[in-house]
Design an enzyme around this catalytic site. Structure first.
Site, PDB file in Angstrom:
ATOM      1  N   GLU A   1      29.126  39.844  44.486  1.00 26.30           N
ATOM      2  CA  GLU A   1      30.150  40.640  45.168  1.00 26.30           C
ATOM      3  C   GLU A   1      29.656  42.056  45.489  1.00 26.30           C
ATOM      4  O   GLU A   1      30.396  43.033  45.339  1.00 26.30           O
ATOM      5  CB  GLU A   1      31.428  40.698  44.329  1.00 26.30           C
ATOM      6  CG  GLU A   1      32.042  39.322  44.105  1.00 26.30           C
ATOM      7  CD  GLU A   1      33.281  39.369  43.222  1.00 26.30           C
ATOM      8  OE1 GLU A   1      33.475  40.370  42.510  1.00 26.30           O
ATOM      9  OE2 GLU A   1      34.050  38.397  43.232  1.00 26.30           O
TER      10      GLU A   1
ATOM     11  N   GLU B   1      34.838  31.619  44.275  1.00 26.09           N
ATOM     12  CA  GLU B   1      35.948  31.879  43.364  1.00 26.09           C
ATOM     13  C   GLU B   1      37.239  31.516  44.078  1.00 26.09           C
ATOM     14  O   GLU B   1      37.712  32.263  44.940  1.00 26.09           O
ATOM     15  CB  GLU B   1      35.959  33.342  42.909  1.00 26.09           C
ATOM     16  CG  GLU B   1      34.762  33.715  42.049  1.00 26.09           C
ATOM     17  CD  GLU B   1      34.846  35.136  41.501  1.00 26.09           C
ATOM     18  OE1 GLU B   1      35.932  35.759  41.635  1.00 26.09           O
ATOM     19  OE2 GLU B   1      33.839  35.620  40.947  1.00 26.09           O
TER      20      GLU B   1
END
Length: 430
Positions: free
Chosen positions: A200, A276
């Site tokens: 991320e 995710e």
């Protein structure tokens, strides 16, 4: 002839095997005829060893689950119809002291909390593929994003940037970690089919592509030959990847059309995957326990699988933030708001912190069976562990704070306050 219960158990086992003999296991199906290639994204769908596959994955962090319960949690994941388990790798678990490494004993029996190779081998034993996210930054509401706290003893160190001091520590850690992972890759007969580079980076951090390239080079140079990926949000300003080198995945839990549609624009002619996919969320101290409606989860998850897309349920089983290893969330600028994570990482996941089934678990079993293009042997869900009540205890004494201080193994005198990282203890690791 006297009755022998072992014979009866053996016959029952043969009956069970016979009933499922026409369905191959995952490994039987995807390795039939030998292993020639790993996970491929050279077309708008995944292939593994030349055969189509959708990645139905669930996150279980080995460091959030007692080792003696790893097998139970992995079996429940496989019984849900999922074919892959994903885990972060917590650097601070494996290098608790500067230069001192711990990766357990690598056996499938419990070799301690840090026995990452044991967890990976156990996943393969339970007929699961593995996705690893070694960072080095792992976020995940974990202490310091997985970084060892002693890194901060280096004045001026720049984390997650093209900084020689930081990168030298990463290289030293990867020199210990990557040879272990290399031997457990799918194309070498192991379960690892994908490895994520960093984590991320585009969400809330300055995107240093030089830094990302160097982490990529470390991972490839460490012998990792399987598919390498990155993970971010779906908006173009949140992409922190290396086009052509890293397969891009994204994070979300709703608006499937908007997120997968955007990903197809960013990365055309490739499969789409949510690294995710959120069935719930973490809890912060002072907040109410986060829950999500199972029907909303069903609608979102079914839309993702029907796209067709691949998804890693984050979390499938959240577990527990042991000791002081819970992290915190914090916004940026005017949105800054320190939010410490609770000890529980239940996440309102399909499998509770205690390992119990929830309605979301049944939904996953139903939908993976409905959308799986390949039917393989899927075991029945294991029985829930027996619950016991502890006996009552009578309190017969107390320790005063000064009594505890007198027993402390380390006593440090300083004229100024010291941060925990700077304390000259734990072999000068703070």
């Amino acid at each position: 002839m006297a009755f022998n219960p072992r014979i009866l158990l053996g016959l029952l086992s043969l009956i069970t095997i016979g009933a499922s003999a026409d369905l191959p296991t995952l490994y039987e199906y995807y390795t039939e005829g030998g292993i020639n290639s790993g996970l491929s994204v050279d077309q708008p769908y995944f292939t593994l060893n030349g055969k189509n596959i959708s990645i139905y994955s669930g996150a279980i962090h080995y460091f959030r689950v007692p080792p003696e319960l790893w097998q139970d949690r992995l079996r429940k994941l496989r019984a849900a119809g999922l074919n892959t388990v994903e885990t972060y790798i917590a650097w601070n678990i494996h290098e608790p002291q500067d230069g001192v490494f711990d990766f357990g004993d690598g056996g499938t029996e419990s070799g301690g909390w840090a026995d990452l190779p044991g967890f990976i081998k156990l996943a393969q034993q339970e007929d699961l593929f593995v996705i690893l996210r070694p960072g080095p930054y792992i976020c995940g509401e974990w202490e310091f994003g997985g970084f060892p706290s002693w890194l901060l003893r280096n004045d001026g160190i720049k984390l997650r940037q093209d900084d020689d001091v930081f990168l030298n520590y990463v290289q030293r850690y990867f020199d210990q970690l990557l040879p272990i992972l290399s031997e457990l890759q799918f194309t070498k007969g192991g379960p690892i089919i994908m490895v994520q580079v960093e984590n991320e980076l585009g969400f809330s951090w300055y995107i240093d592509t030089n830094y990302l390239q160097k982490i990529y080079d470390m991972v490839r140079g460490g012998g990792i030959v399987e598919l390498l990926s990155s993970c971010d949000g779906a908006s173009s300003e949140q992409i922190g990847t290396l086009p052509g080198l890293l397969f891009q995945t994204i994070d979300f839990g709703s608006d499937i059309e908007g997120n997968f549609g955007k990903l197809e624009e960013i990365q055309p002619n490739k499969p789409v995957m949510a690294m995710e996919f959120y069935p719930g969320w973490a809890d912060h101290w002072t907040e109410q326990h986060h829950t999500t409606d199972p029907n909303d989860f069903r609608n979102n998850y079914e839309q993702a699988l029907a796209w067709p897309g691949s998804a890693n349920l984050y979390m499938f089983h959240g577990g527990t933030n042991w000791g002081f290893l819970n992290g915190a969330n914090n916004g940026v600028g005017d949105n800054s708001n320190f939010q410490p994570i609770t000890t529980t990482y239940d996440f309102d996941a399909p499998l509770t912190e205690a390992g119990d089934y929830t309605p979301k678990y049944d939904i996953i079993r139903e939908l993976t069976k409905k959308y799986s293009a390949v039917e393989t042997y899927t075991p029945d869900p294991p029985e829930v562990k027996e619950r016991r009540v502890y006996s009552s205890l009578d309190l017969n004494g107390q320790l005063r704070f000064e009594d505890i201080l007198r027993q402390a193994p380390d006593k440090i005198e300083s004229d100024v306050p010291l941060s925990m990282e700077m304390l000259p203890i734990n072999q000068n690791s703070g």
